[in-house]
Design an enzyme around this catalytic site. Sequence first.
Site, PDB file in Angstrom:
ATOM      1  N   GLY A  92       0.845  -1.202   0.000  1.00 21.97           N
ATOM      2  CA  GLY A  92       0.000   0.000   0.000  1.00 21.97           C
ATOM      3  C   GLY A  92       0.871   1.239   0.000  1.00 21.97           C
TER       4      GLY A  92
ATOM      5  N   GLY B  48      -0.056   4.434  -0.222  1.00 17.48           N
ATOM      6  CA  GLY B  48      -0.792   5.669   0.092  1.00 17.48           C
ATOM      7  C   GLY B  48       0.046   6.524   1.041  1.00 17.48           C
ATOM      8  CB  ALA B  49      -0.790   9.544   2.991  1.00 16.94           C
TER       9      ALA B  49
ATOM     10  CG  ASN C  54      -8.552   5.185   9.496  1.00 15.68           C
ATOM     11  OD1 ASN C  54      -7.920   5.331  10.539  1.00 15.68           O
ATOM     12  ND2 ASN C  54      -8.668   6.129   8.586  1.00 15.68           N
TER      13      ASN C  54
ATOM     14  CB  ALA D  88       0.965  10.944   6.337  1.00 17.60           C
TER      15      ALA D  88
ATOM     16  CE  LYS E  46      -7.086   7.297  13.897  1.00 21.81           C
ATOM     17  NZ  LYS E  46      -6.419   6.644  12.817  1.00 21.81           N
TER      18      LYS E  46
ATOM     19  CG  ASN F 191     -12.939   9.925   9.340  1.00 23.81           C
ATOM     20  OD1 ASN F 191     -12.570  10.648  10.260  1.00 23.81           O
ATOM     21  ND2 ASN F 191     -12.127   9.071   8.768  1.00 23.81           N
TER      22      ASN F 191
ATOM     23  CB  SER G 280      -8.677   9.177   5.411  1.00 20.24           C
ATOM     24  OG  SER G 280      -9.520   8.774   6.463  1.00 20.24           O
TER      25      SER G 280
ATOM     26  CD  GLU H  28     -10.048   3.489   5.489  1.00 13.81           C
ATOM     27  OE1 GLU H  28      -9.172   2.608   5.412  1.00 13.81           O
ATOM     28  OE2 GLU H  28      -9.922   4.509   6.184  1.00 13.81           O
TER      29      GLU H  28
HETATM   30  O1  KPL Z   1      -7.894   9.611  11.265  1.00 14.14           O
HETATM   31  C1  KPL Z   1      -8.381  10.581  10.734  1.00 14.14           C
HETATM   32  C2  KPL Z   1      -8.738  10.428   9.299  1.00 14.14           C
HETATM   33  O2  KPL Z   1      -8.713  11.404   8.558  1.00 14.14           O
HETATM   34  O3  KPL Z   1      -9.035   9.285   8.900  1.00 14.14           O
HETATM   35  C3  KPL Z   1      -8.667  11.843  11.512  1.00 14.14           C
HETATM   36  C4  KPL Z   1      -8.433  11.585  12.993  1.00 14.14           C
HETATM   37  C5  KPL Z   1     -10.086  12.280  11.311  1.00 14.14           C
HETATM   38  C6  KPL Z   1      -7.702  12.936  11.154  1.00 14.14           C
HETATM   39  O4  KPL Z   1      -7.918  13.499   9.915  1.00 14.14           O
END
Ligand code: KPL
Length: 314
Positions: free
Chosen positions: A21, A23-24, A113, A139, A195, A203, A267, A279
């Site tokens: 992967g 990605g960032a 995530n 990132a 998280k 999000n 994200s 996601e």
């Molecule tokens: O984890 C994040 C995401 O963008 O998926 C947050 C905590 C919302 C930070 O941008």
Amino acid sequence: MPAPRHQESTPANNGLTLILGAGAMGRLWAASLPAGQTRFLARAGTTPPAPYHYQFQNIHGDHQTVEVPFAQANDLPKASCLLVATKAPDTLAALKEHVSELPHYLPILLFQNGMGSQQQVAAQWPERPILAAVTTEGANRPTHEFTVHAGKGQTWLGPLTDAAVGIESKLLEHLSTSGLAIASEPNIQQRLWQKLIINAGINPFTAILNCANGDILQHPFYLDHIDALCLELQQLMAAEGMVPKSSIELRKNIEAVARATAANTSSMRADTLHKRPTEIDFINGYVTRRGKELGLDLAVNRMLTEQVKILTND
Ligand code: KPL
């Protein structure tokens, strides 16, 4: 004496880090680990392409060009670990492509995530050392070729399968050569839930309202739903047998992160802007499904899931 079949059972500290992967998050780790010590995994069954180059801006604003080769077959036995930095919906399928080539002792560290994809992977390969990571590193990729380390954070890792218990310190030693802050977390499930709560509260709103994280806080749509959302999260945690924080505390935690990352594009907003799959099924969608399995109708999570899916025609 017979020659050892593999470099057995524990990761070497000075071996390669494989990354699945680009990605960032994958690029952040590739840029931070010692130069020459990382390899991206190319699609299985394809000839590994030429080394990949991208621009990287570190946390101090300095720019560098990072070169990451793709792994060749003879790199795999030299690997210390595999970091899986794919999006949650792609993770199981991406790993299925590669797993038969990977040494059976190779630690696999999942960076997804939300919730659900980690459990799918652990259930698929219970005999392998599989761990989950929870990270607050920020990132992003403003353009395809440019990755920015936007916020210094912390990463925790902990075992998901029995085979991963006891290997954390060796893996930490290896990954701390990145200079990124990383620590062991025996109760990684709890971190994943913390998280999940943050992602569930930030999000979908940023994606639906098409705004930066901090801008949700004054928006009537957010203000109309956040308390009910936090109550649903609290109910689900209680139904899962956890001792949940109050919904007021959950809201405070969500808003502290929204303020700390006020200027960030989440994200999920980035995915919807680029018309990529989000996601959501592993965040509010997971909460909705899990609630249903436990006899709870979590209507706000369901509504947010549906609205995000409309944005990407999912
Ligand atoms: O984890 C994040 C995401 O963008 O998926 C947050 C905590 C919302 C930070 O941008």
